[in-house]
Design an enzyme around this catalytic site. Structure first.
Site, mmCIF file in Angstrom:
data_model
loop_
_atom_site.group_PDB
_atom_site.id
_atom_site.type_symbol
_atom_site.label_atom_id
_atom_site.label_comp_id
_atom_site.label_asym_id
_atom_site.label_seq_id
_atom_site.Cartn_x
_atom_site.Cartn_y
_atom_site.Cartn_z
ATOM 1 N N LYS A 1 22.891 -76.775 -28.181
ATOM 2 C CA LYS A 1 22.052 -75.587 -28.409
ATOM 3 C C LYS A 1 22.894 -74.326 -28.603
ATOM 4 O O LYS A 1 22.649 -73.554 -29.524
ATOM 5 C CB LYS A 1 21.077 -75.369 -27.230
ATOM 6 C CG LYS A 1 20.090 -76.502 -27.026
ATOM 7 C CD LYS A 1 18.975 -76.125 -26.058
ATOM 8 C CE LYS A 1 19.445 -75.844 -24.644
ATOM 9 N NZ LYS A 1 19.994 -77.033 -23.935
ATOM 10 N N ARG B 1 11.945 -73.714 -19.718
ATOM 11 C CA ARG B 1 12.500 -74.961 -19.195
ATOM 12 C C ARG B 1 11.525 -75.691 -18.285
ATOM 13 O O ARG B 1 11.856 -76.759 -17.778
ATOM 14 C CB ARG B 1 13.737 -74.623 -18.389
ATOM 15 C CG ARG B 1 15.020 -75.159 -19.036
ATOM 16 C CD ARG B 1 16.089 -74.796 -18.117
ATOM 17 N NE ARG B 1 17.363 -75.355 -18.235
ATOM 18 C CZ ARG B 1 18.396 -74.779 -18.843
ATOM 19 N NH1 ARG B 1 18.234 -73.706 -19.551
ATOM 20 N NH2 ARG B 1 19.581 -75.317 -18.748
ATOM 21 N N ARG C 1 33.365 -80.448 -22.171
ATOM 22 C CA ARG C 1 33.244 -78.998 -22.010
ATOM 23 C C ARG C 1 33.800 -78.570 -20.648
ATOM 24 O O ARG C 1 34.390 -77.509 -20.517
ATOM 25 C CB ARG C 1 31.760 -78.606 -22.134
ATOM 26 C CG ARG C 1 31.548 -77.125 -22.224
ATOM 27 C CD ARG C 1 30.139 -76.802 -22.669
ATOM 28 N NE ARG C 1 29.179 -76.949 -21.599
ATOM 29 C CZ ARG C 1 27.862 -76.837 -21.753
ATOM 30 N NH1 ARG C 1 27.355 -76.593 -22.943
ATOM 31 N NH2 ARG C 1 27.047 -76.969 -20.749
ATOM 32 N N ARG D 1 33.364 -74.637 -17.002
ATOM 33 C CA ARG D 1 32.107 -74.129 -16.447
ATOM 34 C C ARG D 1 31.850 -74.806 -15.108
ATOM 35 O O ARG D 1 31.948 -76.025 -15.013
ATOM 36 C CB ARG D 1 30.965 -74.436 -17.420
ATOM 37 C CG ARG D 1 30.356 -73.185 -18.021
ATOM 38 C CD ARG D 1 29.278 -73.532 -18.995
ATOM 39 N NE ARG D 1 28.055 -74.003 -18.368
ATOM 40 C CZ ARG D 1 26.913 -74.122 -19.005
ATOM 41 N NH1 ARG D 1 26.826 -73.809 -20.275
ATOM 42 N NH2 ARG D 1 25.845 -74.555 -18.376
ATOM 43 N N ARG E 1 21.443 -82.051 -13.728
ATOM 44 C CA ARG E 1 20.864 -81.286 -14.843
ATOM 45 C C ARG E 1 20.094 -82.185 -15.798
ATOM 46 O O ARG E 1 19.052 -81.789 -16.330
ATOM 47 C CB ARG E 1 21.962 -80.500 -15.568
ATOM 48 C CG ARG E 1 22.416 -79.306 -14.732
ATOM 49 C CD ARG E 1 23.789 -78.838 -15.097
ATOM 50 N NE ARG E 1 23.862 -78.272 -16.413
ATOM 51 C CZ ARG E 1 24.969 -78.264 -17.158
ATOM 52 N NH1 ARG E 1 26.067 -78.811 -16.713
ATOM 53 N NH2 ARG E 1 24.946 -77.710 -18.328
HETATM 54 P P1 AMP Z 1 22.245 -73.345 -19.603
HETATM 55 O O1 AMP Z 1 23.419 -72.516 -20.012
HETATM 56 O O2 AMP Z 1 21.042 -73.095 -20.472
HETATM 57 O O3 AMP Z 1 22.579 -74.797 -19.478
HETATM 58 O O4 AMP Z 1 21.814 -72.841 -18.132
HETATM 59 C C1 AMP Z 1 22.702 -72.928 -17.040
HETATM 60 C C2 AMP Z 1 21.920 -72.851 -15.736
HETATM 61 O O5 AMP Z 1 21.223 -71.605 -15.651
HETATM 62 C C3 AMP Z 1 20.847 -73.912 -15.549
HETATM 63 O O6 AMP Z 1 21.361 -75.143 -15.064
HETATM 64 C C4 AMP Z 1 19.938 -73.227 -14.524
HETATM 65 O O7 AMP Z 1 20.501 -73.253 -13.219
HETATM 66 C C5 AMP Z 1 19.959 -71.779 -15.013
HETATM 67 N N1 AMP Z 1 18.894 -71.526 -16.016
HETATM 68 C C6 AMP Z 1 19.077 -71.172 -17.316
HETATM 69 N N2 AMP Z 1 17.902 -71.018 -17.939
HETATM 70 C C7 AMP Z 1 16.950 -71.284 -17.021
HETATM 71 C C8 AMP Z 1 15.526 -71.326 -17.057
HETATM 72 N N3 AMP Z 1 14.835 -71.053 -18.187
HETATM 73 N N4 AMP Z 1 14.864 -71.641 -15.911
HETATM 74 C C9 AMP Z 1 15.531 -71.923 -14.777
HETATM 75 N N5 AMP Z 1 16.869 -71.925 -14.672
HETATM 76 C C10 AMP Z 1 17.584 -71.601 -15.778
#
Ligand code: AMP
Length: 194
Positions: A13, A88, A127, A133, A144
């Site tokens: 993404k 999400r 990654r 990260r 996740r």
């Molecule tokens: P991402 O970079 O989109 O994979 O997001 C990293 C982390 O941020 C996720 O594993 C969640 O802990 C938090 N996070 C990001 N977006 C959301 C969301 N829409 N709702 C809840 N937690 C989020």
């Protein structure tokens, strides 16, 4: 144009969002990036979400909905936005729909990146090595992916039932090929909207 870039963690993404925002001039609204920035700045919000993110769990819906509402109120989002990592959960999707309805808007397109699970795990581990990260380790990756299947995948059904336009792109192809397929899907939409 409000587009949701939908797909599992490691689905590509973030990479694709960079291409799409450049070509269509839409701001890239990544909740994950926004939260990582907050955590890096050590803000109150950042300190609250950091341990949750480190475990690969989702932060509370009401918190992330507030973050998105503030972001979509910024002038650069007046023409639309590319949402990456939001919604999400189904309650987040319902909150987004209500927020957009109040602004006489709607979700115009859900772009779904489809990638096999073994490829996701390999990508996320890669990654972890390259970017470091903190949530890219095997245990957190498993959490996740579980969270994705349990809480996030139903968001697609929500939009399917709502009759939203959904385009599924095979995200397993090379980056450029996936980008090309996304452009085709988005051009079809802007063409049909004209
Ligand atoms: P991402 O970079 O989109 O994979 O997001 C990293 C982390 O941020 C996720 O594993 C969640 O802990 C938090 N996070 C990001 N977006 C959301 C969301 N829409 N709702 C809840 N937690 C989020």
């Amino acid at each position: 144009m409000i587009t949701i870039l939908f797909g599992p963690p490691g689905g590509g993404k973030g990479t694709q969002a960079a291409h799409i925002t450049e070509r269509f001039g839409l701001p890239h609204v990544s909740t994950g990036e926004m939260l990582r920035d907050e955590a890096a700045r050590g803000s109150e919000l950042g300190n609250e979400v950091e341990p949750i993110m480190a475990e690969g769990r989702l932060v509370p819906d009401d918190l992330i909905v507030r973050v998105i509402e503030a972001r979509l109120s910024q002038p650069d989002a007046a023409r639309g936005a590319l949402l990456d990592g939001f919604p999400r959960t189904v309650p987040q999707a319902e909150a987004l729909d209500a927020m957009l309805r109040r602004r006489h808007r709607q979700v115009d397109l859900v772009l779904c990146l489809d990638v096999p699970e073994d490829v996701l795990i390999q990508r996320l581990l890669g990654r972890a090595r390259e970017e470091g990260r903190p949530d890219d380790n095997l245990e957190t990756i498993r959490t996740r992916l579980d969270v994705y299947h349990r809480d996030t995948a139903p968001v697609l059904d929500h939009y399917r039932k709502a009759g939203a336009r959904i385009e599924t792109v095979d995200g397993h192809a090379g980056v450029d090929e996936v980008t090309r397929r996304i452009y085709t899907a988005m051009d079809r939409l802007t063409g049909s909207a004209a």
